[in-house]
Scaffold this motif. Structure first.
Motif, short mmCIF file in Angstrom:
data_model
loop_
_atom_site.label_atom_id
_atom_site.label_comp_id
_atom_site.label_asym_id
_atom_site.label_seq_id
_atom_site.Cartn_x
_atom_site.Cartn_y
_atom_site.Cartn_z
N VAL A 434 -46.50 -9.91 -72.14
CA VAL A 434 -47.66 -9.19 -72.66
C VAL A 434 -48.33 -9.98 -73.78
CG1 VAL A 434 -48.39 -7.13 -73.91
CG2 VAL A 434 -46.79 -6.92 -72.01
N VAL A 435 -47.51 -10.52 -74.69
CA VAL A 435 -48.06 -11.30 -75.80
C VAL A 435 -48.75 -12.56 -75.30
CG1 VAL A 435 -47.45 -12.65 -77.85
CG2 VAL A 435 -46.42 -10.40 -77.49
N SER A 436 -48.09 -13.31 -74.42
CA SER A 436 -48.64 -14.58 -73.93
C SER A 436 -49.92 -14.37 -73.15
CB SER A 436 -47.60 -15.30 -73.06
OG SER A 436 -46.51 -15.73 -73.81
N PHE A 437 -49.87 -13.47 -72.17
CA PHE A 437 -51.06 -13.26 -71.35
C PHE A 437 -52.16 -12.55 -72.15
CE2 PHE A 437 -48.38 -14.28 -67.76
CZ PHE A 437 -49.27 -14.87 -66.88
N GLY A 438 -51.77 -11.65 -73.04
CA GLY A 438 -52.78 -10.98 -73.86
C GLY A 438 -53.52 -11.96 -74.73
N GLN A 439 -52.79 -12.89 -75.36
CA GLN A 439 -53.44 -13.89 -76.21
C GLN A 439 -54.28 -14.84 -75.38
OE1 GLN A 439 -53.07 -17.38 -76.77
NE2 GLN A 439 -54.42 -17.34 -78.56
N ALA A 440 -53.78 -15.26 -74.22
CA ALA A 440 -54.52 -16.21 -73.39
C ALA A 440 -55.81 -15.59 -72.84
CB ALA A 440 -53.63 -16.68 -72.24
N ILE A 441 -55.71 -14.37 -72.32
CA ILE A 441 -56.90 -13.71 -71.76
C ILE A 441 -57.89 -13.36 -72.87
CG2 ILE A 441 -57.72 -11.68 -70.53
CD1 ILE A 441 -55.03 -11.68 -69.02
N GLY A 442 -57.36 -12.86 -73.99
CA GLY A 442 -58.24 -12.53 -75.11
C GLY A 442 -58.95 -13.75 -75.67
N ALA A 443 -58.25 -14.89 -75.73
CA ALA A 443 -58.89 -16.13 -76.21
C ALA A 443 -59.99 -16.57 -75.26
CB ALA A 443 -57.83 -17.22 -76.35
N PHE A 444 -59.74 -16.39 -73.96
CA PHE A 444 -60.75 -16.77 -72.97
C PHE A 444 -62.01 -15.90 -73.08
CE2 PHE A 444 -62.56 -16.16 -68.69
CZ PHE A 444 -62.94 -17.46 -68.41
N LYS A 445 -61.81 -14.60 -73.32
CA LYS A 445 -62.94 -13.68 -73.33
C LYS A 445 -63.60 -13.54 -74.70
CE LYS A 445 -62.97 -9.98 -70.92
NZ LYS A 445 -62.72 -8.64 -70.38
N TYR A 446 -62.79 -13.55 -75.77
CA TYR A 446 -63.33 -13.22 -77.08
C TYR A 446 -63.16 -14.33 -78.12
CZ TYR A 446 -62.71 -8.66 -74.85
OH TYR A 446 -62.74 -7.62 -73.96
N GLY A 447 -62.42 -15.38 -77.80
CA GLY A 447 -62.16 -16.42 -78.78
C GLY A 447 -63.37 -17.30 -79.03
N ASN A 448 -63.39 -17.93 -80.19
CA ASN A 448 -64.44 -18.90 -80.50
C ASN A 448 -64.25 -20.15 -79.66
OD1 ASN A 448 -66.34 -17.99 -82.37
ND2 ASN A 448 -64.94 -18.27 -84.10
N PRO A 449 -65.28 -20.62 -78.99
CA PRO A 449 -65.13 -21.86 -78.20
C PRO A 449 -64.96 -23.05 -79.12
CG PRO A 449 -67.43 -21.19 -78.26
CD PRO A 449 -66.65 -20.08 -78.91
N PRO A 450 -64.12 -24.02 -78.76
CA PRO A 450 -63.93 -25.20 -79.61
C PRO A 450 -65.16 -26.09 -79.60
CG PRO A 450 -62.79 -25.49 -77.52
CD PRO A 450 -63.30 -24.08 -77.53
N ALA A 451 -65.39 -26.76 -80.70
CA ALA A 451 -66.54 -27.66 -80.81
C ALA A 451 -66.26 -28.96 -80.07
CB ALA A 451 -66.85 -27.95 -82.27
N THR A 452 -67.15 -29.33 -79.16
CA THR A 452 -67.01 -30.60 -78.46
C THR A 452 -67.74 -31.69 -79.23
OG1 THR A 452 -68.98 -30.14 -77.13
CG2 THR A 452 -66.86 -29.46 -76.23
N LEU A 453 -67.40 -32.92 -78.94
CA LEU A 453 -68.07 -34.06 -79.57
C LEU A 453 -69.43 -34.26 -78.93
CD1 LEU A 453 -65.00 -36.45 -79.77
CD2 LEU A 453 -66.11 -35.28 -81.68
#
Length: 571
Positions: A434-453
């Motif tokens: 639950v923790v792993s998939f919750g963090q992974a899915i939440g990061a995909f949907k709500y996380g800040n996208p990383p800055a590309t060069l």
């Protein structure tokens, strides 16, 4: 390359005892030596995902991923003092048999097997699909053809030849992997004017970054994140069936130790070549003043490497085919290892008790049927997931790590704490997932996208040049794709750096690199606490044998429990 791989599979199908026993088919009779097992272990986990993804990672985000070398070295050294003395003496076939023995629970064994199957299928799907997606627009190889060729050939020779054919085809394919990688590196370096110019150009473009020591877990790649986060990821791979099956196929523990040590050298060379290739991409596109992604000549950054290969190797007809063989080799090795391991899991963990009284030839035939089944399933899953987008290395890390983290947690819980029982293992694993998939899915949907060069220049890009380049690849320049290129090239070049939002700390903003560690820690902490509580209500407490604990834990708990009078059986 394909014919060579098939020939090896046919040879081991008809040589010797023709793989008539299950142990011969799945473990090679436990007689394999250091070199083939080391190269096979390398080829299994360094697939087309890394061949395409690592240079793309460097081009898009910089060279912080080079610390993966340190992470892998630490994981291999840790495996020598933990995995080797724990698993090898048990003489098991499936890694999940350890879970059944340690927890005295078939349920834990089945849960471990299911998680392993999910993890392996996810990895194989991405490994089979990513080169097909990259080769279709750049080398004119239809996606369906790539998937069927790699999947079909890998399934046939693995079904026929068993683990011996898998290991020796991995050796054969590793030669292609390094040959293609070094060919591109050498020719590309010559094209940009030498190593020094390549380094200066990549440095001025901001690609060389080695000093990110921020302790903020939200930073995508830091020294600490890549070193320790990736170490957990790679260490978890040593508890997979693909890895354990190779270790158990060796003659003795000394061979296994050498395999782990030589793997460090092999991986260091490999990642160094791929990171340098990423710098080479940067230098080449800046020197030629044409970034194909910014110009719209390709639509996905995972296509950067094949596009560059066709550019730099076009001086000699057919030479770019060497790199296509390299990519196919990497996919084949991962697929063949995966389906062989999945068949072993299925037979040993799910149906062994139903066929225990059957002749060896029948058991081997059933195992071959499962190899074929998983090969066809991988082909189907790869085609279904053909809309895959994003950095393949990160997607693989998240997809596999979200499962392998909790799975590793079960193994570490049982091997570290004699108090752990099957109740704690199951509850801890559920919470970890639950923790792993919750963090992974939440990061995909709500996380800040990383800055590309910033992207490279497009001053010298023209549709005529690209059309001329791919004259021999007519399928690449379809009318629809050419129309999209014309629209894109009429637009001004802009940097594609997303603006990060300033906001309070969120678990969804934590870098993907820490996801496996979150799964491990949540599984172990919850599992241990649950076990301690459950032990208070269990009338028949499990007596943990010392051989099911890590060696250093055996000494610690022996001393500790002798003074506390706990019931631990030491052999």
């Amino acid at each position: 390359m394909l014919c060579g791989s098939m020939t090896i599979g046919l040879y081991f199908s008809f040589a010797g005892n023709k793989q008539r026993t299950k142990e011969e088919y799945l473990l090679g009779g436990r007689r394999m030596t250091t070199l083939p097992v080391c190269l096979s272990l390398f080829a299994t986990f360094q697939s087309a995902i890394s061949l395409l993804g690592t240079p793309n990672e460097v081009y898009t985000y910089g060279t912080m991923c080079v610390y993966d070398i340190v992470a892998t070295a630490l994981a291999n050294l840790l495996a020598i003092v933990t995995v080797l003395p724990l698993i090898y003496p048990l003489r098991i076939t499936s890694v999940n048999e350890y879970l059944a023995l340690r927890y005295d629970s078939a349920c834990v064994q089945v849960v471990g097997a299911l998680l392993g199957i999910i993890s392996s299928l996810s990895y194989m799907t991405i490994a089979l699909l990513s080169p097909a997606l990259a080769l279709e627009p750049t080398a004119g190889v239809p996606l369906w053809l790539s998937i069927i060729i790699v999947g079909g050939v890998g399934t046939i020779y693995t079904t026929l030849g068993g683990i011996k054919s898998v290991i020796w085809t991995d050796v054969f394919q590793t030669v292609f992997i390094f040959a293609g990688a070094f060919t591109v590196l050498i020719k590309g370096t010559m094209d940009v004017g030498g190593i020094e110019k390549m380094w200066r150009t990549a440095d001025s473009a901001g690609r060389i970054t080695l000093d990110e020591i921020n302790f903020d877990p939200r930073v995508r790649h830091t020294v600490w994140g890549v070193t320790f986060g990736a170490m957990v990821y790679w260490y978890s791979s040593f508890y997979t069936q693909s890895s354990i099956q190779r270790i158990l196929s060796t003659r003795n523990e000394k061979v296994v130790k050498n395999v782990y040590l030589f793997s460090i050298i092999l991986y260091t060379v490999y990642i160094s070549v791929l990171v340098t290739t990423g710098l080479l991409l940067t230098a080449y596109f800046h020197v030629t003043k044409c970034d194909p992604l910014a110009a719209g000549f390709i639509t996905n950054n995972n296509q950067l490497v094949p596009y560059f290969v066709v550019l730099t190797l076009r001086f000699l007809p057919g030479l770019s085919g060497l790199y296509i063989s390299t990519i196919f080799s990497a996919s084949l090795s991962t697929l063949s290892s995966g389906i062989n391991a999945l068949a072993a899991n299925t037979v040993e963990d799910f149906i062994s008790k139903f066929i225990r009284d059957k002749p060896e030839s029948v058991m081997t035939s059933i195992t071959k049927c499962f190899v074929c089944f998983y090969g066809l399933a991988s082909i189907g899953l790869a085609y279904i997931a053909k809309e895959l987008q994003g950095p393949v290395t990160q997607m693989t890390f998240v997809a596999v790590g979200a499962v392998s983290g909790p799975l590793l947690g079960i193994f570490l819980l049982g091997a570290s704490f004699p108090q752990a029982n099957y109740v704690g293992a199951l509850v801890g694993c559920a919470v970890g997932i639950v923790v792993s998939f919750g963090q992974a899915i939440g990061a995909f949907k709500y996380g800040n996208p990383p800055a590309t060069l910033p992207s490279g220049p497009t001053d010298q890009c023209s549709i005529e040049n690209v059309t001329a380049l791919f004259t021999n690849y007519s399928s690449v320049m379809s009318a629809q794709h050419e129309h999209s290129i014309r629209l894109t090239t009429m637009m001004p070049s802009v940097d594609f750096v997303p603006q990060l939002q300033a906001r309070d700390f969120s678990i969804f903003d934590v870098s993907y690199i820490w996801n496996p560690l979150l799964g491990v820690l949540s599984t172990m902490v919850v599992g241990l606490l649950t076990s301690l509580v459950a032990n208070c209500f269990m009338s028949n407490r499990l007596r943990t044998e010392a051989k099911f604990l890590f060696p250093f834990c055996r000494r610690f708990w022996h001393s500790s429990m002798n003074t506390r009078g706990a019931d631990m059986e030491l052999n």
